[in-house]
Design a protein around this motif. Structure first.
Motif, PDB file in Angstrom:
ATOM      1  N   TYR A 241       0.964  -1.145   0.205  1.00 27.66           N
ATOM      2  CA  TYR A 241      -0.169  -0.105   0.133  1.00 27.66           C
ATOM      3  C   TYR A 241       0.785   1.343  -0.023  1.00 27.66           C
ATOM      4  CZ  TYR A 241      -3.484   3.653   1.538  1.00 27.66           C
ATOM      5  OH  TYR A 241      -4.110   4.637   1.743  1.00 27.66           O
ATOM      6  N   PHE A 248       0.863   5.903  -7.099  1.00 29.56           N
ATOM      7  CA  PHE A 248      -0.306   6.466  -7.856  1.00 29.56           C
ATOM      8  C   PHE A 248      -0.140   8.016  -7.841  1.00 29.56           C
ATOM      9  CE2 PHE A 248      -4.572   8.096  -7.136  1.00 29.56           C
ATOM     10  CZ  PHE A 248      -5.459   7.378  -8.280  1.00 29.56           C
ATOM     11  N   ALA A 287      -6.483   3.478  -8.506  1.00 28.70           N
ATOM     12  CA  ALA A 287      -7.625   4.178  -7.715  1.00 28.70           C
ATOM     13  C   ALA A 287      -8.431   2.954  -6.960  1.00 28.70           C
ATOM     14  CB  ALA A 287      -8.503   4.969  -8.412  1.00 28.70           C
TER      15      ALA A 287
ATOM     16  N   PRO B  15     -18.603   6.231   4.262  1.00 30.50           N
ATOM     17  CA  PRO B  15     -19.505   5.763   3.267  1.00 30.50           C
ATOM     18  C   PRO B  15     -19.848   4.273   3.866  1.00 30.50           C
ATOM     19  CG  PRO B  15     -17.897   6.408   2.158  1.00 30.50           C
ATOM     20  CD  PRO B  15     -17.362   6.518   3.401  1.00 30.50           C
ATOM     21  N   HIS B  18     -17.354   1.081   3.978  1.00 28.98           N
ATOM     22  CA  HIS B  18     -16.054   1.417   4.426  1.00 28.98           C
ATOM     23  C   HIS B  18     -15.625   0.599   5.704  1.00 28.98           C
ATOM     24  CE1 HIS B  18     -12.685   3.856   5.768  1.00 28.98           C
ATOM     25  NE2 HIS B  18     -12.615   4.351   4.879  1.00 28.98           N
ATOM     26  N   THR B  48     -24.111   4.747  -2.808  1.00 22.83           N
ATOM     27  CA  THR B  48     -23.153   5.782  -2.439  1.00 22.83           C
ATOM     28  C   THR B  48     -22.108   4.717  -1.358  1.00 22.83           C
ATOM     29  OG1 THR B  48     -24.561   6.405  -0.711  1.00 22.83           O
ATOM     30  CG2 THR B  48     -24.478   7.886  -2.416  1.00 22.83           C
ATOM     31  N   SER B  49     -22.293   3.606  -1.438  1.00 25.08           N
ATOM     32  CA  SER B  49     -21.369   2.831  -0.624  1.00 25.08           C
ATOM     33  C   SER B  49     -19.843   2.430  -1.161  1.00 25.08           C
ATOM     34  CB  SER B  49     -22.057   1.436  -0.489  1.00 25.08           C
ATOM     35  OG  SER B  49     -22.141   0.650  -1.645  1.00 25.08           O
ATOM     36  N   LEU B 115     -21.150   6.719 -11.611  1.00 22.05           N
ATOM     37  CA  LEU B 115     -19.786   6.857 -10.620  1.00 22.05           C
ATOM     38  C   LEU B 115     -19.789   8.268 -10.072  1.00 22.05           C
ATOM     39  CD1 LEU B 115     -17.229   5.535  -9.413  1.00 22.05           C
ATOM     40  CD2 LEU B 115     -16.198   6.254 -11.406  1.00 22.05           C
ATOM     41  N   LEU B 119     -20.230   9.322  -6.176  1.00 20.51           N
ATOM     42  CA  LEU B 119     -19.194  10.180  -5.724  1.00 20.51           C
ATOM     43  C   LEU B 119     -19.926  11.479  -4.813  1.00 20.51           C
ATOM     44  CD1 LEU B 119     -16.262  11.120  -5.159  1.00 20.51           C
ATOM     45  CD2 LEU B 119     -16.119  11.964  -7.561  1.00 20.51           C
ATOM     46  N   PHE B 212      -9.853  16.223  -2.769  1.00 26.56           N
ATOM     47  CA  PHE B 212      -9.439  15.408  -4.247  1.00 26.56           C
ATOM     48  C   PHE B 212     -10.848  15.017  -4.792  1.00 26.56           C
ATOM     49  CE2 PHE B 212      -9.302  10.901  -5.533  1.00 26.56           C
ATOM     50  CZ  PHE B 212      -8.428  10.942  -6.648  1.00 26.56           C
ATOM     51  N   HIS B 213     -11.742  14.223  -4.010  1.00 34.20           N
ATOM     52  CA  HIS B 213     -13.075  13.777  -4.741  1.00 34.20           C
ATOM     53  C   HIS B 213     -13.740  15.063  -5.360  1.00 34.20           C
ATOM     54  CE1 HIS B 213     -12.163  10.480  -2.332  1.00 34.20           C
ATOM     55  NE2 HIS B 213     -12.479   9.619  -3.444  1.00 34.20           N
TER      56      HIS B 213
END
Ligand code: HEM
Lengths: 334, 555
Positions: A241, A248, A287, B15, B18, B48-49, B115, B119, B212-213
């Motif tokens: 990881y 990544f 990802a 989520p 997780h 949304t999982s 997706l 997200l 980031f997301h």
């Protein structure tokens, strides 16, 4: 563009391959030694002692943790003579390899990564560089057979199959982005290659827990002794990881830099050509790997498989790029 | 990975599925009866999982593959036509699945849109939760610190240190200095015998992850929305010729949805010179192109500027950017009738077919001759006969230029009204009168030469050969946005992956001998190999600081 350094460079690359091959034999001997039956396993007692001694002093605690972490790696077989020789030979081969790559750059009077041959010799150089750098801090000799073996195949194919004389850069490659974009891509590739080895070992390790039925009893016994000398699946998981997240980020940069470059050279930053598609696929797979690591039921072996698939895609990308480049050149002349 | 929060909070911040959320209990698995709203809520939770996100990511990767294997209409239209010729049946079936337009296909769009819906659905509650967490104090100290992954305890004898509050104050000061947010708690369960400092740092990790997301959403939005504002066009310009930036002047033009003709800035662009440099050294590299250099003049009214455009070096004109994409040769062809008067005179760009610029072009002479005449021409900049007797170009520069023409007579098919490509000759209603497969050999011309057409139709002259360059003109107002989002993606990613999130507790408990037991414990989000050494380090620094503090205090 003088001819002399270019010839010396080729000689050095082939010499490096020879030394790597000897190192590979030594790494394999080291593994064989690990697979041989052992009388005592001092590492276990050592860590027990350390744990027992760990009292209230903070120094002791630190020692305790470190000993625990290294308990597997400090297995006596982990420091076998064959293993030490293998690492030394790899370092020697790497220096020869480095000289070969540098001379190629000198003879071309530019960075030595502008075609498949140069990409092969330089990215394998970085793979071994990453491996040696990690070896300085962690004892990961047990990965040597895998990493050097893989690298030798890539270098061999590159040197024999893709060799081209030094030729001037075509106008499309005359850009500062060649330096940065490709260098970062190769570094990411090297990290993915090492993590591929770690993840493969992790899968072997977690399989071993259940006992593989497909192998004969003696082979199984050897294999399981061998696996006892390397870190457990969880440690390998964490190691993979940590390597992959660095890879990544570099791959993300590669993708973006590629888009910026494409925009300068071809007037669009994304056109879904083969190379772009596969760079994207690789990015998405890793990802997914990072997500899998945080998804219940998916971390561990399943995530490790994603890392394997990810590296498969990296290698495919490398191959397709080769074919694709030919196509592009024969089409437009630019 | 250890759970760093109470299950309830973790469930809200992460989520579904997780690894840090609580295991689903068996009750949840046997589904209760749900009404429509219940089902909708359940569906949304699934979408949304983490598992769905992972699945969609994998689907996205797999879905992108066919587009790299099969030719795509946008990138390689000729490849698609070729594919249809070779495998007509398979091609039809594949086309039904939009396999030649993968990246704009319904199914590929569905994957990435789902997706991104997932997200968005995942990021909104997390952002809300994180926003609140940022303004809350670190949580209560757990009752049993010894169960945490990093832990150590020290005993301090009475008299060695001043007081519990000094010990706590020092811990607080120290942690704050190391960038932790700190809160002191009195532990009620120990009836006043112990109090603790709870500290947390690394909120930036979650911030980075969210940035980031969210920036990924920004990138996609920029692509989807920005496309409407873009336009791009291609145009071939022969040396010495000019082009005026109007829509009709382009060979091909793809406007965004919001494009209007008025958006084009009406400058003119003249290709003054197109220079190609060939390598002069090396056996293999001899003759390879090392540079393309287009010298152009842009003119707006009387305002003229000369500049150069190169492959990696486009030219900005106003809000547009001009790229050099291709090049080739344009022979000037003059056709005369039997009486000697000119019936056709044009410089025709020929399309390059290979690296040595063997080029293909079409001449159509509809009027002025007894019959309509069409010619398919092959141009060889450096002609050489190959072992199989065929002509080929062996070098891209004009060393031994030869034009070879196959001549057809009959109906050019120009009157049907259907649009005809200037690069294609429709020979369906024509007869070949010169070239392979007809009585006469193909016409062969070198610059300056004139040859007679078959059947006394007239003559053809190759006056000279010029170079052309093909340019792309693009207007893309989204670049700044793209760049900004890309930077945020990269920055958010690095922050989200590398900033460690840690909690540290220091608890001081009175012991039976008027001394104190000091416990230090740490917990990290995710895997953190340095956690124990950090806790140990804090313990060590705390000991030293406490002694120093005690010595400072008046006895
Ligand atoms: C466009 C698709 C997506 C991509 C490319 C993507 C990529 C990534 C990457 C690279 C990371 C690690 C970076 C970091 O921690 O800062 C990450 C983490 C994470 N993503 Fe996504 N993601 C996507 C969609 C989603 C969706 C739909 C969800 C919601 C279910 C989600 C939830 C998370 C969570 C919770 C983490 C943190 C994982 C952890 O605790 O280590 N992501 N994602």
């Amino acid at each position: 563009m003088s001819l002399f350094p270019s010839i010396v460079s080729v000689t050095l690359i082939y010499s490096a391959m020879a030394v790597y091959a000897i190192a590979l034999v030594a790494f394999t001997a080291d593994l064989a030694k690990r697979a041989a039956p052992l009388a005592v396993v001092p590492s276990a007692s050592r860590s027990t002692v350390a744990v027992g001694a760990a009292g209230s002093s903070s120094v002791d605690t630190a020692v305790r943790v470190q000993t625990e972490v290294q308990a597997h790696a400090v297995h006596p077989a982990g420091s076998s003579r064959a293993g030490r020789i293998a690492v030394a030979l790899t370092a020697l081969a790497w220096l020869i390899h480095l000289a070969g790559v540098v001379l190629r750059g000198i003879s071309a009077q530019r960075v030595p990564w502008a075609n498949m041959y140069e990409f092969s010799i330089t990215s394998t150089l970085i793979i071994v560089g990453v491996f040696l750098l990690m070896q300085l801090r962690l004892n990961i000799r047990y990965l040597g057979t895998f990493v050097v073996g893989l690298m030798l195949v890539l270098l061999g194919v590159g040197a024999v199959g893709f060799y081209v004389d030094v030729i001037p850069l075509p106008p499309a490659l005359q850009s500062a982005w060649l330096v940065i974009h490709v260098l970062v891509a190769m570094t990411a590739t090297a990290l993915f290659a090492v993590s591929f080895a770690v993840s493969a070992l992790q899968i072997a390790q977690s399989r071993n827990v259940g006992g593989s039925r497909s192998l004969g009893a003696t082979v199984r016994a050897k294999f399981s002794r061998l696996l006892k000398t390397v870190p457990d699946a969880e440690t390998l998981d964490a190691m993979a990881y940590r390597i992959i997240i660095v890879g990544f980020i570099l791959w993300t940069f590669t993708l973006m830099a590629g888009a910026i470059w494409a925009n300068r050279a071809w007037g669009r930053y994304w056109g879904w050509d083969v190379k772009e598609v596969w760079t994207f696929i690789v990015w998405v797979i890793y990802a997914a790997y990072i997500h899998a690591k945080a998804t219940r039921g998916w971390n561990g072996t399943r995530a490790a498989w994603l890392a394997i698939v990810g590296f498969g895609a990296v290698m495919f990308n490398f191959g397709v790029v080769n074919i694709f480049f030919k196509g592009l050149h024969s089409y437009s002349g630019l | 990975m250890p759970n760093s929060e109470s299950p309830a909070t973790a469930a809200r911040s992460r989520p579904e599925g997780h690894i840090e959320t609580p295991e689903p209990s068996t009750e949840q698995v046997t589904m209760p009866r749900l009404g429509p709203i219940g089902w909708a809520r359940w569906g949304w939770r699934q979408l949304t999982s983490m598992r769905t996100a992972l699945l969609l990511l994998l689907l996205l990767a797999v879905g992108a593959i066919p587009g790299s294997v099969l030719p795509q209409r946008t990138a390689d239209p000729n490849g698609v036509i070729q594919y249809f010729k070779m495998n007509p049946v398979t091609a039809k079936v594949l086309d039904g699945f939009q396999a030649f337009d993968v990246y704009t296909s319904v199914w590929f769009s569905a994957i990435y849109l789902l997706l991104f819906v997932s997200l968005i659905g995942c990021v909104i509650p997390r952002t809300r939760h994180h926003w609140n967490a940022l303004r809350q104090s670190p949580p209560h100290t757990p009752a049993r610190l010894s169960r945490l992954p990093a832990y150590e305890t020290h005993n301090v004898a009475a008299g060695e240190h001043a007081s519990r509050s000094t010990l706590l104050a020092e811990a607080e000061r120290l942690l704050r200095k190391s960038g932790y947010r700190v809160r002191r708690y009195d532990d009620p369960t120990t009836s006043g015998r112990s109090s603790s400092v709870s500290a947390e740092k690394g909120y930036l990790r979650e911030t980075g992850n969210l940035i980031f997301h969210i920036s990924l959403i920004g990138v996609l939005a920029t692509i989807l929305i920005g496309g409407s504002f873009q336009y791009t066009g291609q145009r071939v310009i022969v040396e010495g010729q000019a082009f005026v930036n109007t829509r009709a002047a382009y060979d091909s033009f793809s406007p965004g949805r919001l494009f209007t003709d008025g958006m084009l800035d009406p400058y003119s662009l003249t290709l003054d010179k197109f220079a190609v440099t060939y390598s002069q050294v090396g056996t293999k590299s001899m003759g390879m192109v090392t540079d393309y250099n287009a010298t152009v003049t842009t003119a707006r009214g009387s305002n003229k500027t000369q500049s150069t455009i190169k492959v990696n070096d486009p030219l900005s004109v106003g809000a547009e950017t001009i790229y050099l994409l291709g090049n080739g040769y344009a022979p000037r062809i003059t056709v005369r009738n039997a009486a000697g008067s000119v019936v056709f005179d044009d410089t025709i760009p020929f399309l390059p077919q290979d690296m040595n610029l063997t080029s293909l072009g079409v001449v159509k002479v509809p009027d002025g001759l007894p019959q309509q005449v069409g010619m398919i021409g092959f141009f060889y900049p450096t002609e050489a006969k190959q072992s199989n007797g065929q002509l080929a170009s062996v070098h891209p520069d004009l060393v031994n230029p030869v034009l070879s023409l196959n001549v057809f007579t009959g109906d050019l098919g120009l009157d049907t009204g259907a649009p005809k490509s200037v690069y294609v000759l429709d020979t369906a209603k024509m007869t070949q009168v010169a070239g392979r497969g007809s009585p006469e050999k193909a016409l062969r011309l070198t610059p300056g030469q004139t040859v007679q057409l078959p059947d006394g139709l007239g003559s053809v002259e190759l006056a000279n050969v010029k170079r052309f360059a093909s340019f792309q003109v693009t207007h893309d107002p989204t670049q700044t946005w793209m760049f900004a989002f890309a930077l945020l993606v990269l920055g958010g990613l690095a922050t989200g992956l590398f900033v460690p999130r840690r909690r540290v507790w220091v608890r001081v408990t009175d012991d039976a001998d008027d001394g104190w037991a000091i416990e230090y414990a740490g917990l990290a989000r995710g895997d953190d190999p340095r956690l124990q050494s950090i806790v140990s380090n804090i313990a060590e620094r705390h000991r030293i600081a406490s002694i120093a503090a005690t010595n400072r205090e008046p006895q």
